[in-house]
Design a protein around this motif. Sequence first.
Motif, PDB file in Angstrom:
ATOM      1  N   THR A  94       0.860  -1.189   0.000  1.00 38.99           N
ATOM      2  CA  THR A  94       0.000   0.000   0.000  1.00 38.99           C
ATOM      3  C   THR A  94       0.887   1.225   0.000  1.00 38.99           C
ATOM      4  OG1 THR A  94      -0.066  -0.303   2.375  1.00 38.99           O
ATOM      5  CG2 THR A  94      -2.045  -0.907   1.164  1.00 38.99           C
ATOM      6  N   VAL A  95       0.403   2.259  -0.681  1.00 35.65           N
ATOM      7  CA  VAL A  95       1.138   3.525  -0.678  1.00 35.65           C
ATOM      8  C   VAL A  95       0.237   4.548   0.002  1.00 35.65           C
ATOM      9  CG1 VAL A  95       2.176   5.311  -2.086  1.00 35.65           C
ATOM     10  CG2 VAL A  95       2.339   2.914  -2.776  1.00 35.65           C
ATOM     11  N   THR A  96       0.783   5.195   0.998  1.00 37.87           N
ATOM     12  CA  THR A  96      -0.014   6.196   1.708  1.00 37.87           C
ATOM     13  C   THR A  96       0.697   7.524   1.684  1.00 37.87           C
ATOM     14  OG1 THR A  96       1.042   5.440   3.710  1.00 37.87           O
ATOM     15  CG2 THR A  96      -1.163   4.619   3.296  1.00 37.87           C
ATOM     16  N   CYS A  97      -0.086   8.581   1.704  1.00 37.34           N
ATOM     17  CA  CYS A  97       0.495   9.924   1.767  1.00 37.34           C
ATOM     18  C   CYS A  97       0.148  10.509   3.124  1.00 37.34           C
ATOM     19  CB  CYS A  97      -0.071  10.814   0.661  1.00 37.34           C
ATOM     20  SG  CYS A  97       0.326  10.223  -0.963  1.00 37.34           S
ATOM     21  N   PRO A  98       1.076  10.577   4.012  1.00 38.26           N
ATOM     22  CA  PRO A  98       0.762  11.042   5.362  1.00 38.26           C
ATOM     23  C   PRO A  98       0.559  12.552   5.393  1.00 38.26           C
ATOM     24  CG  PRO A  98       3.101  10.533   5.167  1.00 38.26           C
ATOM     25  CD  PRO A  98       2.484  10.216   3.843  1.00 38.26           C
ATOM     26  N   GLY A  99      -0.351  12.949   6.217  1.00 38.00           N
ATOM     27  CA  GLY A  99      -0.533  14.370   6.530  1.00 38.00           C
ATOM     28  C   GLY A  99      -0.887  15.221   5.328  1.00 38.00           C
ATOM     29  N   ASP A 100      -0.169  16.318   5.198  1.00 41.84           N
ATOM     30  CA  ASP A 100      -0.428  17.307   4.159  1.00 41.84           C
ATOM     31  C   ASP A 100      -0.246  16.747   2.771  1.00 41.84           C
ATOM     32  OD1 ASP A 100       1.143  20.001   6.042  1.00 41.84           O
ATOM     33  OD2 ASP A 100      -0.895  19.140   6.123  1.00 41.84           O
ATOM     34  N   LEU A 101       0.567  15.750   2.710  1.00 47.37           N
ATOM     35  CA  LEU A 101       0.981  15.228   1.422  1.00 47.37           C
ATOM     36  C   LEU A 101      -0.206  14.811   0.575  1.00 47.37           C
ATOM     37  CD1 LEU A 101       3.672  14.780   0.059  1.00 47.37           C
ATOM     38  CD2 LEU A 101       3.616  12.419   0.804  1.00 47.37           C
ATOM     39  N   GLN A 102      -1.294  14.390   1.277  1.00 43.43           N
ATOM     40  CA  GLN A 102      -2.474  13.925   0.556  1.00 43.43           C
ATOM     41  C   GLN A 102      -2.989  14.981  -0.410  1.00 43.43           C
ATOM     42  OE1 GLN A 102      -4.723  12.442   3.811  1.00 43.43           O
ATOM     43  NE2 GLN A 102      -5.341  10.612   2.666  1.00 43.43           N
ATOM     44  N   ALA A 103      -2.878  16.217  -0.004  1.00 43.13           N
ATOM     45  CA  ALA A 103      -3.373  17.291  -0.845  1.00 43.13           C
ATOM     46  C   ALA A 103      -2.348  17.701  -1.882  1.00 43.13           C
ATOM     47  CB  ALA A 103      -3.741  18.490   0.025  1.00 43.13           C
ATOM     48  N   GLN A 104      -1.117  17.300  -1.662  1.00 40.67           N
ATOM     49  CA  GLN A 104      -0.052  17.784  -2.539  1.00 40.67           C
ATOM     50  C   GLN A 104       0.279  16.803  -3.651  1.00 40.67           C
ATOM     51  OE1 GLN A 104       2.697  18.125   0.621  1.00 40.67           O
ATOM     52  NE2 GLN A 104       2.211  20.260   1.106  1.00 40.67           N
ATOM     53  N   LEU A 105       0.033  15.549  -3.350  1.00 38.52           N
ATOM     54  CA  LEU A 105       0.473  14.524  -4.293  1.00 38.52           C
ATOM     55  C   LEU A 105      -0.664  13.542  -4.511  1.00 38.52           C
ATOM     56  CD1 LEU A 105       3.336  14.355  -5.429  1.00 38.52           C
ATOM     57  CD2 LEU A 105       3.816  12.549  -3.802  1.00 38.52           C
ATOM     58  N   ASN A 106      -0.880  13.173  -5.741  1.00 35.69           N
ATOM     59  CA  ASN A 106      -1.926  12.204  -6.050  1.00 35.69           C
ATOM     60  C   ASN A 106      -1.239  10.899  -6.485  1.00 35.69           C
ATOM     61  OD1 ASN A 106      -4.151  10.870  -6.801  1.00 35.69           O
ATOM     62  ND2 ASN A 106      -4.774  12.299  -8.419  1.00 35.69           N
ATOM     63  N   VAL A 107      -1.427   9.867  -5.676  1.00 36.87           N
ATOM     64  CA  VAL A 107      -0.716   8.626  -5.982  1.00 36.87           C
ATOM     65  C   VAL A 107      -1.724   7.515  -6.234  1.00 36.87           C
ATOM     66  CG1 VAL A 107       0.934   6.928  -5.129  1.00 36.87           C
ATOM     67  CG2 VAL A 107       1.170   9.319  -4.486  1.00 36.87           C
ATOM     68  N   GLN A 108      -1.569   6.854  -7.355  1.00 34.25           N
ATOM     69  CA  GLN A 108      -2.456   5.728  -7.673  1.00 34.25           C
ATOM     70  C   GLN A 108      -1.622   4.471  -7.866  1.00 34.25           C
ATOM     71  OE1 GLN A 108      -4.162   7.358 -11.176  1.00 34.25           O
ATOM     72  NE2 GLN A 108      -6.020   7.999 -10.127  1.00 34.25           N
TER      73      GLN A 108
ATOM     74  N   LEU B 200       0.468  17.747  -7.429  1.00 28.86           N
ATOM     75  CA  LEU B 200      -0.548  18.785  -7.442  1.00 28.86           C
ATOM     76  C   LEU B 200       0.065  20.140  -7.102  1.00 28.86           C
ATOM     77  CD1 LEU B 200      -3.284  16.749  -5.566  1.00 28.86           C
ATOM     78  CD2 LEU B 200      -3.082  17.115  -8.019  1.00 28.86           C
ATOM     79  N   THR B 201       0.881  20.087  -6.073  1.00 31.02           N
ATOM     80  CA  THR B 201       1.612  21.302  -5.724  1.00 31.02           C
ATOM     81  C   THR B 201       2.914  20.865  -5.071  1.00 31.02           C
ATOM     82  OG1 THR B 201       1.572  23.281  -4.386  1.00 31.02           O
ATOM     83  CG2 THR B 201       0.313  21.435  -3.563  1.00 31.02           C
ATOM     84  N   ASP B 202       3.749  21.821  -4.733  1.00 31.30           N
ATOM     85  CA  ASP B 202       5.049  21.408  -4.196  1.00 31.30           C
ATOM     86  C   ASP B 202       4.868  20.745  -2.843  1.00 31.30           C
ATOM     87  OD1 ASP B 202       6.076  23.935  -2.146  1.00 31.30           O
ATOM     88  OD2 ASP B 202       4.307  24.164  -3.444  1.00 31.30           O
ATOM     89  N   PHE B 203       5.801  19.860  -2.500  1.00 36.78           N
ATOM     90  CA  PHE B 203       5.630  19.054  -1.289  1.00 36.78           C
ATOM     91  C   PHE B 203       6.986  18.804  -0.638  1.00 36.78           C
ATOM     92  CE2 PHE B 203       6.336  16.313  -4.840  1.00 36.78           C
ATOM     93  CZ  PHE B 203       7.167  15.321  -4.366  1.00 36.78           C
ATOM     94  N   VAL B 204       6.938  18.329   0.577  1.00 38.51           N
ATOM     95  CA  VAL B 204       8.170  18.121   1.332  1.00 38.51           C
ATOM     96  C   VAL B 204       8.376  16.632   1.648  1.00 38.51           C
ATOM     97  CG1 VAL B 204       9.379  18.624   3.475  1.00 38.51           C
ATOM     98  CG2 VAL B 204       8.069  20.412   2.326  1.00 38.51           C
ATOM     99  N   ASP B 205       7.350  16.040   2.228  1.00 38.86           N
ATOM    100  CA  ASP B 205       7.501  14.650   2.643  1.00 38.86           C
ATOM    101  C   ASP B 205       7.459  13.702   1.456  1.00 38.86           C
ATOM    102  OD1 ASP B 205       5.764  14.965   5.785  1.00 38.86           O
ATOM    103  OD2 ASP B 205       7.917  14.888   5.301  1.00 38.86           O
ATOM    104  N   ALA B 206       7.793  12.464   1.762  1.00 37.14           N
ATOM    105  CA  ALA B 206       7.714  11.443   0.718  1.00 37.14           C
ATOM    106  C   ALA B 206       6.598  10.479   1.078  1.00 37.14           C
ATOM    107  CB  ALA B 206       9.029  10.681   0.622  1.00 37.14           C
ATOM    108  N   PRO B 207       5.905   9.920   0.084  1.00 43.26           N
ATOM    109  CA  PRO B 207       4.861   8.933   0.369  1.00 43.26           C
ATOM    110  C   PRO B 207       5.455   7.677   0.990  1.00 43.26           C
ATOM    111  CG  PRO B 207       5.121   9.232  -1.996  1.00 43.26           C
ATOM    112  CD  PRO B 207       6.031  10.211  -1.334  1.00 43.26           C
ATOM    113  N   LEU B 208       4.657   6.968   1.762  1.00 43.16           N
ATOM    114  CA  LEU B 208       5.158   5.763   2.426  1.00 43.16           C
ATOM    115  C   LEU B 208       4.679   4.540   1.665  1.00 43.16           C
ATOM    116  CD1 LEU B 208       4.543   6.620   6.182  1.00 43.16           C
ATOM    117  CD2 LEU B 208       6.678   6.728   4.894  1.00 43.16           C
TER     118      LEU B 208
END
Lengths: 436, 984
Positions: B801-815, B838-846
């Motif tokens: 599973t790939v998850t986007c923690p926290g703010d990342l959900q709004a910044q990155l769209n992962v399918q 979607l927009t600039d981001f800092v964290d990486a998806p898990l």
Amino acid sequence: MIGGLFIYNHKGEVLISRVYRDDIGRNAVDAFRVNVIHARQQVRSPVNNIARTSFFHVKRSNIWLAAVTKQNVNAAMVFEFLYKMCDVMAAYFGKISEENIKNNFVLIYELLDEILDFGYPQNSETGALKTFITQQGIKSQHHTKEEQSQITSQVTGQIGWRREGIKYRRNELFLDVLESVNLLMSPQGQVLSAHVSGRVVMKSYLSGMPECKFGMNDKIVIDKQGKGGATDEAAKSGKQSIAIDDCTFHQCVRLSKFDSERSISFIPPDGDYELMRYRTTKDIILPFRVIPLVREVGRTKLEVKVVIKSNFKPSLLAQKIEVRIPTPLNTSGVQVICMKGKAKYKASENAIVWKIKRMAGMKESQISAEIELLPTNDKKKWARPPISMNFEVPFAPSGLKVRYLKVFEPKLNYSDHDVIKWVRYIGRSGIYETRC
Amino acid sequence: MPAVSKGDGMRGLAVFISDIRNCKSKEAEIKRINKELANIRSKFKGDKALDGYSKKKYVCKLLFIFLLGHDIDFGHMEAVNLLSSNKYTEKQIGYLFISVLVNSNSELIRLINNAIKNDLSSRNPTFMCLALHCIANVGSREMAEAFAGEIPRILVAGDTMDSVKQSAALCLLRLYKTSPDLVLMGEWTSRVVHLLNDQHMGVVTAAISLITCLSQKNPDEFKTCVSLAVSRLSRIVSSASTDLQDYTYYFVPAPWLSCKLLRLLQCYPPPEDGAVKGRLVECLETILNKAQEPPKSKKVQHSNAKNAILFEAISLIIHYDSEPNLLVRACNQLGQFLQHRETNLRYLALESMCTLASSEFSHEAVKTHIETVINALKTERDVSVRQRAADLLYAMCDRSNAKQIVAEMLSYLETADYSIREEMVLKVAILAEKYAVDYSWYVDTILNLIRIAGDYVSEEVWYRVIQIVINRDDVQGYAAKTVFEALQAPACHENMVKVGGYILGEFGNLIAGDPRSSPLVQFNLLHSKFHLCSVPTRALLLSAYIKFINLFPETKATIQEVLRSDSQIRNSDVELQQRAVEYLKLSSIASTDVLATVLEEMPPFPERESSILAKLKKKKGPGAVSELEEGRREGGELNGGGERGGDASVMATSNASTPSPSADLLGLRSAAPVGSAAPSAGSLLVDVFSEGGPATASASVNDDGFLRDLEQPTEVSDSLLVEGPGDSDSAPPSVASEDPAPPLPEADELLNKFVCKNNGVLFENQLLQIGIKSEYRQNLGRMYLFYGNKTSVQFSSFCTTVTCPGDLQAQLNVQTKPVEPLVEGGAQVQQVINIECLTDFVDAPLLNIKFRYGGALQNVTLKLPVTINKFFQPTDMASHDFFQRWKQLSQPQQEAQKIFKAGQGMDTEVLKAKLLGLGTALLENVDPNPENYVCAGVIQTKGQQVGCLLRLEPNAQAQMYRLTLRSSKDTVSKRLCDLLAEQF
């Protein structure tokens, strides 16, 4: 094809050496001696391949007969030839021994020249051979030039086994049914395996070129007749008929006729010959029953009791009965008591041998022995080899009966009734063992 | 007197033996033996006791029967009874039976040991000797346990007879050899050494064997024996041949003792005491002198004894390796033997000379015999002697005579025995390489070698010649010319074709000027051999052809024609077909510049130990095991290295290669990929594809073959175990198995590895390997994850599973697309992940991976290497444009700056490669300071585009960097700065 034939004595010295083909060198003689006769481990296989050369050997008493070849020959053919060779030699000078071979040196080479040509087996019929290879005991019966010239045409002719113009004052026929019965029985008396291998051996003194027909109680023949004939006869004969598992015939028997009608018809050779061999496995009459009883009394003593029961008509007499009871390897002394015959402990064979000269049917006899043992530090247990038995009985254990032997000779004026026929049955023991 | 005649004769035994000898057949013999055995059994069973004589007789018969090969399972007791007899003959037969027949039978052993103990404590020397011999003959552990303490006492006791001492010493030696742990050192050891001074020569001889064996285990304890041995030796050597009476053997005084003394001395370094040393040297000189004297007897035993001492002395001299004078004398003496008519002596002389040759003092002296040795190599009739001669030639070779020796060995090779050819080839190859002053001579020699004994030339030899040619510029032209000439022979060995194909492919241009070896001629020559070669060679030739296209554009049409032919492009062998297809495509699509880069000349190989040497070591066998192992490993590595030589460039280009059975030939599995040997070339090639030929690149990248290329050992250590339920202390196992595990501590580090590259191995432990391959266009990215099962057991319930923690959900769209729940052992599954920025981001998806391996749940969480820089679009701009924009972004929050120490070396090429990998455009000639790097790029997100400018100023002296980033968005500047600071 056979490349050469060697005969050795028990020490491996060459008595006869006959090379038929160039591919067999002199060193083959030594190769067999070194690798088989003097081998460190006893060589069991009758066929040995040494340096791409095949050696087929048979041993008769202390004499080794070896056929050698570099080619891929039919091994059964080679052995059949070696056995024939033994028969021929036996017919010429009796027992095959070093002494006899040395004395009949020239004769053997002469025979080898005749029965093997460039390695291909030729006519090995003793009767035919005796007509033209003559030595001391075998005097030529044909003196005239005319008769001598006939030999060639006869030997190369269609009926190579019989010459024409034989005349007897008395036409006689002897027929022996010789059987050996083999058995392995469990201590409880259950038959583990049993079969009879039999031979029909004939001796014929008949004039002219007679046509013979031999009939026995073969199940297939009887059943066939039974279908055609009356039903009660079929029922009666059905009981007595035997099932033959397999059989082989002398070359004089017309195989085509056997295949189509299962009748055995032939023009017999003159003198001795073996008409057929057969084997049966069903409904065997076991002439003797052995009942062993072994009891170990402590580590140093063994008590053995063996009862034998004869199982045939009381009017018949079995002969040359010998029971061999194996003893443990650490036997240090034996006491035997037997009611009949003589019994003795033979240390050299590790067995008690009990001999009875004669014994009638439906009788029983007993032996008991006390065996003292020497305690050993060997933990191996004694393997208890089976008790074996030898005997001779005057009937055929397979149940084979000769129904008829008809002789036709259309050219000469004697008929079937004029021929005197003798029939004899002898049953012997083969490997007749009972476990104890 | 009946008793006497009885005692002497044992008539019954004689009769029995003659009976057996007279048996005519095996059966008769067995019958006779059975009869006799029954007789003996009844006798032993009998109630009345047997007298000693009959017991002895029957035991003798049993022994005889046993020796004929029959089992004996009784009579042991009677034999043991015989031991307690007082008659020598009876005791002797008893001991004989026991040493031949006794096995470790507990009850009897006790009785036997008891009897032996009695005999040992008796004062009768004969009985003591018998007992000692029995102990030594049986030598079982039980006996050692019982007597290991007793025997040393007997050995050193003052009142023991000489003959008993002798037996005791040898018996102790035997016990020590079978069970060294039971023979304890004690105060007797020092007294054993003094046995060297014993009057009786027999005792000395026996003691020396014992001391030699003991001193090998405890050299220090027996140190004192050296001086004693030397004095003993000097006494023997200087004695006249008649002095020692019984111990003089064919006029040689005590030859066995002398040999043993010399051998004992070889266990120790040269004596330090000057006097002792002087005496020893004197002895050795005397021995050498004696060898020169005319023989005192013509008997072969005399010369054998003399030579035995001499050879032992020479080994001692070689062992000391400190007396130049003696070494030279020894060498001269051996030189005489080289022409001796005794084959054995010649063999020994050659063998000893081999060791002499390695000593610095005698090397020159050995060299004087070169003619004789060469002669021996040619004329000797015995192959083992010839082999020694070849060994010696190899050992005596140095720079001065290398040419001669190599030439001789080469000429001998033509007629050499098949059994030693391969070794000879290796030796020639090594000598040629080791002593090559002139590399054209080296090339000549090896090519000759391949010509003469092609079948025996192992792979290592031709790899090596190619490595050397590539690494030496001066020899390349010559090599190309020679190879070209050699290939013109109508029939040449396949190894020659391999060398030829490789060298012409690399350096064919060096001889292309000559019209006789014009490009087309070269190609036709190579291609004429093509059809006679095996598949690996053909593959190599195809690579050579593509190199030809690069070297000589005029051959392009011809070669393309060849590649296009059905026999290549539809070849049944996958490897050949693939090469043909790829090369054809490469040659027709790529521009000349690209071709030139892809098919650049091979970079030099790193210098390593010659693989041939390793191979020879391996062949020789008896070397140290560890060394051997090392050699093998090295060989294997080089193997790959050598092969790679031919294919490294190819490999980089043909990243679309499917895994095929012959893939090994490509050297894909070799440990060191392009990166280590040619870092610049490797990384450049990737770029060539991503920029130069987008059409080909994107088409060919979608293949797991690429992954294979990159599946190199990563820095992730194997100790990094999967965090299983058992590891987590905080939560009970059941809970842990449900929830994704927290990211691995190393996850950030792993992430950093992928900032500047898109492909590689993300993660690896004992069970699982995760490879990654990704591509980005604008604000979209596609990532291929390859999960490889490294075990042979299947993984079940495999789930990622790939998850986007926290703010990342709004910044990155992962399918993600789901993967198969079962992964077979050794298999690899692929998963595609689509990413939209979607927009600039800092964290990486898990990325969380869960699976069951043999029932145990495994749970790993990693960070997916998706960083903001992946969405860079490079922008080219001129110098003034750059600085104009630089100034526009001068607000303090728009700038992020870091000054940090260099983590790695400051290699220009590496830096450039990294900056390019970042995704920005590297701008040349922008910054006034050429040392500095400037980059520009635009980060594409769905909502906006963020322009970025980068400036990296290295300070080589201080090993520091200053990194400045300016972008239109402050978060971007900061994030990029953080990311990049970890990279340099």
